[in-house]
Design a protein around this motif. Structure first.
Motif, mmCIF file in Angstrom:
data_model
loop_
_atom_site.group_PDB
_atom_site.id
_atom_site.type_symbol
_atom_site.label_atom_id
_atom_site.label_comp_id
_atom_site.label_asym_id
_atom_site.label_seq_id
_atom_site.Cartn_x
_atom_site.Cartn_y
_atom_site.Cartn_z
ATOM 1 N N SER A 193 -15.536 16.177 23.275
ATOM 2 C CA SER A 193 -14.515 15.131 23.112
ATOM 3 C C SER A 193 -15.145 13.756 23.308
ATOM 4 N N ALA A 194 -15.991 13.648 24.335
ATOM 5 C CA ALA A 194 -16.659 12.372 24.599
ATOM 6 C C ALA A 194 -17.592 11.996 23.454
ATOM 7 N N TYR A 195 -18.308 12.983 22.941
ATOM 8 C CA TYR A 195 -19.206 12.725 21.806
ATOM 9 C C TYR A 195 -18.413 12.272 20.585
ATOM 10 N N GLU A 196 -17.343 12.980 20.284
ATOM 11 C CA GLU A 196 -16.557 12.641 19.094
ATOM 12 C C GLU A 196 -15.913 11.268 19.221
ATOM 13 N N GLU A 197 -15.615 10.879 20.468
ATOM 14 C CA GLU A 197 -15.025 9.556 20.718
ATOM 15 C C GLU A 197 -16.057 8.440 20.685
ATOM 16 N N GLY A 198 -17.343 8.803 20.597
ATOM 17 C CA GLY A 198 -18.394 7.798 20.515
ATOM 18 C C GLY A 198 -18.937 7.335 21.846
ATOM 19 N N ARG A 199 -18.708 8.112 22.908
ATOM 20 C CA ARG A 199 -19.194 7.719 24.226
ATOM 21 C C ARG A 199 -20.687 8.009 24.391
ATOM 22 N N CYS A 200 -21.275 8.727 23.437
ATOM 23 C CA CYS A 200 -22.719 8.980 23.469
ATOM 24 C C CYS A 200 -23.224 9.058 22.029
ATOM 25 N N ASN A 201 -24.512 8.831 21.875
ATOM 26 C CA ASN A 201 -25.124 8.868 20.546
ATOM 27 C C ASN A 201 -25.393 10.285 20.059
ATOM 28 N N ILE A 202 -25.659 11.161 21.031
ATOM 29 C CA ILE A 202 -26.153 12.509 20.735
ATOM 30 C C ILE A 202 -25.431 13.500 21.639
ATOM 31 N N THR A 203 -25.250 14.706 21.146
ATOM 32 C CA THR A 203 -24.870 15.794 22.035
ATOM 33 C C THR A 203 -25.821 16.956 21.792
ATOM 34 N N THR A 204 -25.967 17.798 22.773
ATOM 35 C CA THR A 204 -26.959 18.867 22.686
ATOM 36 C C THR A 204 -26.431 20.155 23.287
ATOM 37 N N SER A 205 -26.806 21.251 22.682
ATOM 38 C CA SER A 205 -26.474 22.586 23.191
ATOM 39 C C SER A 205 -27.186 23.608 22.309
ATOM 40 N N ASP A 206 -26.848 24.897 22.523
ATOM 41 C CA ASP A 206 -27.334 25.919 21.611
ATOM 42 C C ASP A 206 -26.838 25.589 20.207
#
Length: 350
Positions: A193-206
């Motif tokens: 949710s935070a990533y989609e809202e633009g609170r970070c440039n990148i998200t990471t996981s499997d």
């Protein structure tokens, strides 16, 4: 000399016994030592630690029924033990809850896209057989201006706490001499949710998780999963320490699902295959020989019931992530059978 020291030895023995009783074993190990299988049989269902928020792996349908790759594995175990794939209770767990739930034997099986590592094997429980080969990757927005990891320096990255993902992220940036700001959440849905809202440039996981989450975004095509893999993530069901019979049963179910695909045994033809001329099929389905069911207290056709309930490995994969999967499409890649260029392999059932 013996008469003089005997009282002292007696006191020491009593003291050691008291200390042993006080310290004991961790509660999970003690409970498991009583016999997980016996508790499961007495209870009448399998308690499965899973999730309800990850498409393809653990989710709810419109009627609130648990579905997913990981959930179907729990159903296969229930079918083998009870002849009833619905004899399960799914306990939703956060990433942080997974270890404690297994350590304390709150769950009989942890089937929640969990990476098998050396420390977890030692501390959490016994990991059974790799059911999904994955690797950690990165997702970015198409319009971010990022074209490769060379552009990562100074980025903000959304990540789930208490996971191998968080550790791998730190290792990656450290190894490449780059700085980053981690935006950390305990709940995985909050990360995306935070990533989609633009609170970070990148998200990471499997990468499988990234594909799953992206499929649920308002505009999936606006996001890219970069073609880079920074870790090995063998996703593996686990069971509490202390009960070898239960450990063996869960492993054998995984072996059966994989061997069934290799041998062409499906959910639809399992009964017909009991009259096959292939001796390996007859053994798998309990028609001939004893694959260990007598020692484990199971019925001869326990594995046949598991296959009949959820299908073979390939059927489970395709149900959720195949070309017509109900969640999303993800090429099998390393999750093809070993004889089809993949890594999925199981010992023979005999």
């Amino acid at each position: 000399m013996h008469k003089r020291f005997t009282p002292i030895f007696a006191i020491l023995i009593i003291l050691a016994t008291v200390l042993s009783a006080c310290s004991g074993t961790p509660s999970g190990d003690a409970e498991a030592a009583e016999g997980i299988l016996s508790r499961v049989l007495e209870r009448g269902y399998v308690v499965c630690g899973g999730r309800t928020d990850l498409a393809g792996f653990g989710m709810l349908d419109e009627d609130g029924r648990n579905l997913g790759f990981d959930i179907d594995f729990c159903r296969a175990v229930a079918a083998a033990v009870f002849g009833d794939a619905e004899a399960i209770e799914v306990v939703p767990l956060t990433a942080a809850d997974r270890g404690p739930a297994l350590q304390t034997a709150e769950v009989d099986i942890l089937s929640r896209n969990v990476t098998w590592t050396a420390s977890r094997d030692a501390q959490w429980g016994n990991f059974t057989n790799v059911m999904f080969y994955d690797g950690q990757g990165f997702m970015i927005r198409k319009d971010s201006g990022i074209t490769s990891t060379d552009d990562f320096d100074g980025a903000t990255v959304c990540v789930t706490s208490g996971t191998t993902t968080e550790q791998n992220l730190s290792d990656f940036f450290r190894q490449h001499g780059m700085d980053y700001e981690a935006v950390i959440f305990e709940e995985t849905p909050a990360v995306y949710s935070a990533y989609e809202e633009g609170r970070c440039n990148i998200t990471t996981s499997d990468k499988s998780q990234l594909a799953s989450v992206r499929s649920g975004f308002a505009d999936p095509d606006a996001h890219i999963i970069l073609d880079i893999t920074i870790s090995k993530e063998p996703l593996t069901p686990g069971v509490p320490h202390g009960d070898d019979a239960w450990f063996d049963i869960v492993k054998l179910v995984s072996f059966a699902l994989i061997n069934a695909e290799e041998l062409g045994v499906t959910m639809a033809n399992v009964e017909d295959m009991k009259s096959s001329e292939n001796i390996n099929i007859l053994r798998l389905l309990g028609v001939e020989g004893d694959w260990g069911y007598t020692d484990l207290g199971l019925e001869a056709d326990a594995l046949a019931k598991a296959i009949g309930a959820v299908g073979n490995y390939g059927e489970i994969y395709d149900r959720y992530m195949g070309p017509e999967g109900i969640s999303f499409t993800l090429p099998r890649g390393p999750n093809n059978l070993w004889n089809e260029g993949g890594l999925i392999y199981a010992p023979p059932v005999k």
